[in-house]
Design a protein around this motif. Structure first.
Motif, PDB file in Angstrom:
ATOM      1  N   GLN A  80      -7.073  -5.744  21.072  1.00 26.75           N
ATOM      2  CA  GLN A  80      -7.936  -6.889  21.367  1.00 26.75           C
ATOM      3  C   GLN A  80      -9.081  -6.978  20.357  1.00 26.75           C
ATOM      4  O   GLN A  80      -9.395  -8.054  19.846  1.00 26.75           O
ATOM      5  N   ARG A  81      -9.673  -5.830  20.047  1.00 25.35           N
ATOM      6  CA  ARG A  81     -10.781  -5.826  19.077  1.00 25.35           C
ATOM      7  C   ARG A  81     -10.285  -6.090  17.662  1.00 25.35           C
ATOM      8  O   ARG A  81     -10.923  -6.834  16.905  1.00 25.35           O
ATOM      9  N   LYS A  87     -15.335 -15.875  26.304  1.00 25.35           N
ATOM     10  CA  LYS A  87     -16.415 -15.079  26.915  1.00 25.35           C
ATOM     11  C   LYS A  87     -16.537 -13.737  26.211  1.00 25.35           C
ATOM     12  O   LYS A  87     -17.653 -13.292  25.873  1.00 25.35           O
ATOM     13  N   HIS A  88     -15.399 -13.076  25.975  1.00 22.33           N
ATOM     14  CA  HIS A  88     -15.416 -11.774  25.303  1.00 22.33           C
ATOM     15  C   HIS A  88     -15.840 -11.913  23.843  1.00 22.33           C
ATOM     16  O   HIS A  88     -16.713 -11.185  23.354  1.00 22.33           O
ATOM     17  N   SER A  89     -15.218 -12.832  23.118  1.00 22.69           N
ATOM     18  CA  SER A  89     -15.513 -12.968  21.688  1.00 22.69           C
ATOM     19  C   SER A  89     -16.921 -13.496  21.468  1.00 22.69           C
ATOM     20  O   SER A  89     -17.604 -13.094  20.521  1.00 22.69           O
ATOM     21  N   THR A 140      -9.518  -9.801  17.335  1.00 28.15           N
ATOM     22  CA  THR A 140     -10.739 -10.608  17.371  1.00 28.15           C
ATOM     23  C   THR A 140     -11.551 -10.443  16.083  1.00 28.15           C
ATOM     24  O   THR A 140     -12.073 -11.424  15.538  1.00 28.15           O
ATOM     25  N   ASN A 167     -10.860 -18.790  20.242  1.00 30.10           N
ATOM     26  CA  ASN A 167     -11.845 -17.872  19.684  1.00 30.10           C
ATOM     27  C   ASN A 167     -12.228 -18.264  18.263  1.00 30.10           C
ATOM     28  O   ASN A 167     -13.397 -18.151  17.871  1.00 30.10           O
ATOM     29  N   TRP A 180      -8.246 -11.719  24.949  1.00 29.89           N
ATOM     30  CA  TRP A 180      -9.686 -11.949  24.894  1.00 29.89           C
ATOM     31  C   TRP A 180      -9.976 -13.447  24.949  1.00 29.89           C
ATOM     32  O   TRP A 180      -9.415 -14.226  24.168  1.00 29.89           O
ATOM     33  N   THR A 181     -10.862 -13.829  25.846  1.00 26.98           N
ATOM     34  CA  THR A 181     -11.282 -15.222  25.980  1.00 26.98           C
ATOM     35  C   THR A 181     -12.547 -15.448  25.156  1.00 26.98           C
ATOM     36  O   THR A 181     -13.101 -14.517  24.551  1.00 26.98           O
ATOM     37  N   ARG A 205     -11.432   0.737  30.295  1.00 36.28           N
ATOM     38  CA  ARG A 205     -11.828  -0.657  30.386  1.00 36.28           C
ATOM     39  C   ARG A 205     -10.770  -1.620  29.875  1.00 36.28           C
ATOM     40  O   ARG A 205     -10.794  -2.793  30.191  1.00 36.28           O
ATOM     41  N   HIS A 265      -5.612 -18.374  23.002  1.00 37.43           N
ATOM     42  CA  HIS A 265      -6.815 -17.543  22.885  1.00 37.43           C
ATOM     43  C   HIS A 265      -7.233 -17.397  21.425  1.00 37.43           C
ATOM     44  O   HIS A 265      -8.435 -17.439  21.105  1.00 37.43           O
ATOM     45  N   LEU A 304     -19.375 -10.645  21.783  1.00 38.16           N
ATOM     46  CA  LEU A 304     -19.358  -9.803  20.587  1.00 38.16           C
ATOM     47  C   LEU A 304     -20.139 -10.456  19.455  1.00 38.16           C
ATOM     48  O   LEU A 304     -20.972  -9.803  18.807  1.00 38.16           O
TER      49      LEU A 304
END
Length: 225
Positions: A81-82, A37-39, A85, A168, A34-35, A218, A164, A42
Motif C-alpha cells: 500500500q505504501r 483519506k489514507h493518501s 502510494t 489518489n 488506500w483511499t 495494522r 483508488h 500521508l
C-alpha cells in the motif's frame, strides 16, 4: 537444522526506488486499497514536515520482502500500500516538475531500457496482473497523469484498485499544483533523501510471513491463496 537468513536494514526512498530493488506484488496480496483519506493524511504529514527549516527524518515503517541476498528481485509480503502510494506521489511530482527534476524522478519509477541487446524498460514496482498495465501506463510512464485523472470509472472497466490509483493521483495533483515550485522541490528532496523505511527480507516465504505476522498489526490481511 538450517534456518533462512533474515536481513533488516534502513533505507531512504532514494535507495528503495533504485536498482537495489525491483518490487513485485505477488498473487496472494490483497488489492490496492488506500483511499484518499489514507493518501491525503500521508501528504499532509509530509508537507507539514518540510515546514521546518531542518526537518527531522520521516519514518515510513517496515516493509517485508521475499528476497534472495544479492538479488534485486523482491516479492512484497508487507508494504504494497505504501509502495504504490509513494510511486503515485513521485509520478504526480514528476508531472508538475521542470525537465531536470522530471528526468530524475523518472529514474525512480523505472530503469530505462537499452536498444543494444534489446533491453526493455524495467519498472521498479510491478502490480498484480490485473492492474500492472494500468499502473505502468498511467503512473510509471511519462505523460500518464493527465489522461488518468479524466478517466470515468462508469464508462471504463476499472477495477477497485484502479479507481483508488486514479483518485489518489487526482488528490495529490489538486493539492500539489497549488504549492509554489520551491515547495514542491523541497518535498521531492525530502521524500527521496529524508524519508526512510526498514526493509526486512528473507529468501523463504514461511520466514517472511512469520515476520509479517509479528510486526504488522495494522495492514490488511493477506488472502488465503
Amino acid at each position: 537444522m538450517s534456518y533462512a537468513k533474515i536481513n533488516g536494514k534502513e533505507y531512504n526512498l532514494d535507495k528503495i526506488f533504485s536498482d537495489e530493488f525491483f518490487f513485485k506484488i505477488p498473487l496472494f496480496q490483497r488489492p490496492y486499497a488506500w483511499t484518499t483519506k489514507h493518501s491525503g493524511a500521508l501528504l499532509e504529514d509530509l508537507l507539514e514536515s518540510i515546514k521546518e527549516e531542518q526537518p527531522n527524518p520521516y519514518f515510513l515503517g517496515c516493509i517485508v520482502l521475499i528476497k534472495e541476498e544479492g538479488n534485486s528481485e523482491s516479492q512484497v509480503v508487507d508494504g504494497q500500500q505504501r509502495l504504490i502510494t509513494l510511486t503515485i506521489l513521485l509520478s504526480v511530482l514528476r508531472h508538475l516538475s521542470n525537465e531536470d527534476y522530471a528526468k530524475a524522478l523518472t529514474k525512480r519509477l523505472y530503469e530505462e531500457g537499452d536498444p543494444i541487446g534489446n533491453k526493455p524498460d524495467r519498472y521498479r514496482l510491478i502490480l498484480k496482473e490485473q492492474d500492472a498495465a494500468f499502473f505502468r501506463d498511467y503512473i510509471q510512464k511519462e505523460r500518464g497523469i493527465e489522461p488518468l485523472i479524466i478517466l470515468d470509472s462508469k464508462q471504463e472497466e476499472m477495477s477497485e484498485s484502479q479507481i483508488h490509483i486514479r483518485d489518489n493521483a487526482k488528490l495529490f495533483l489538486s493539492k500539489l499544483e497549488k504549492c509554489p515550485e520551491t515547495q514542491r522541490i523541497r518535498l521531492i528532496d525530502f521524500v527521496n533523501l529524508q524519508c526512510f523505511m526498514v526493509v526486512v527480507s528473507s529468501p523463504d516465504f514461511d520466514s517472511a510471513y512469520r515476520i509479517f505476522s509479528i510486526i504488522n498489526d495494522r495492514g490488511l490481511d493477506l488472502s488465503h491463496a
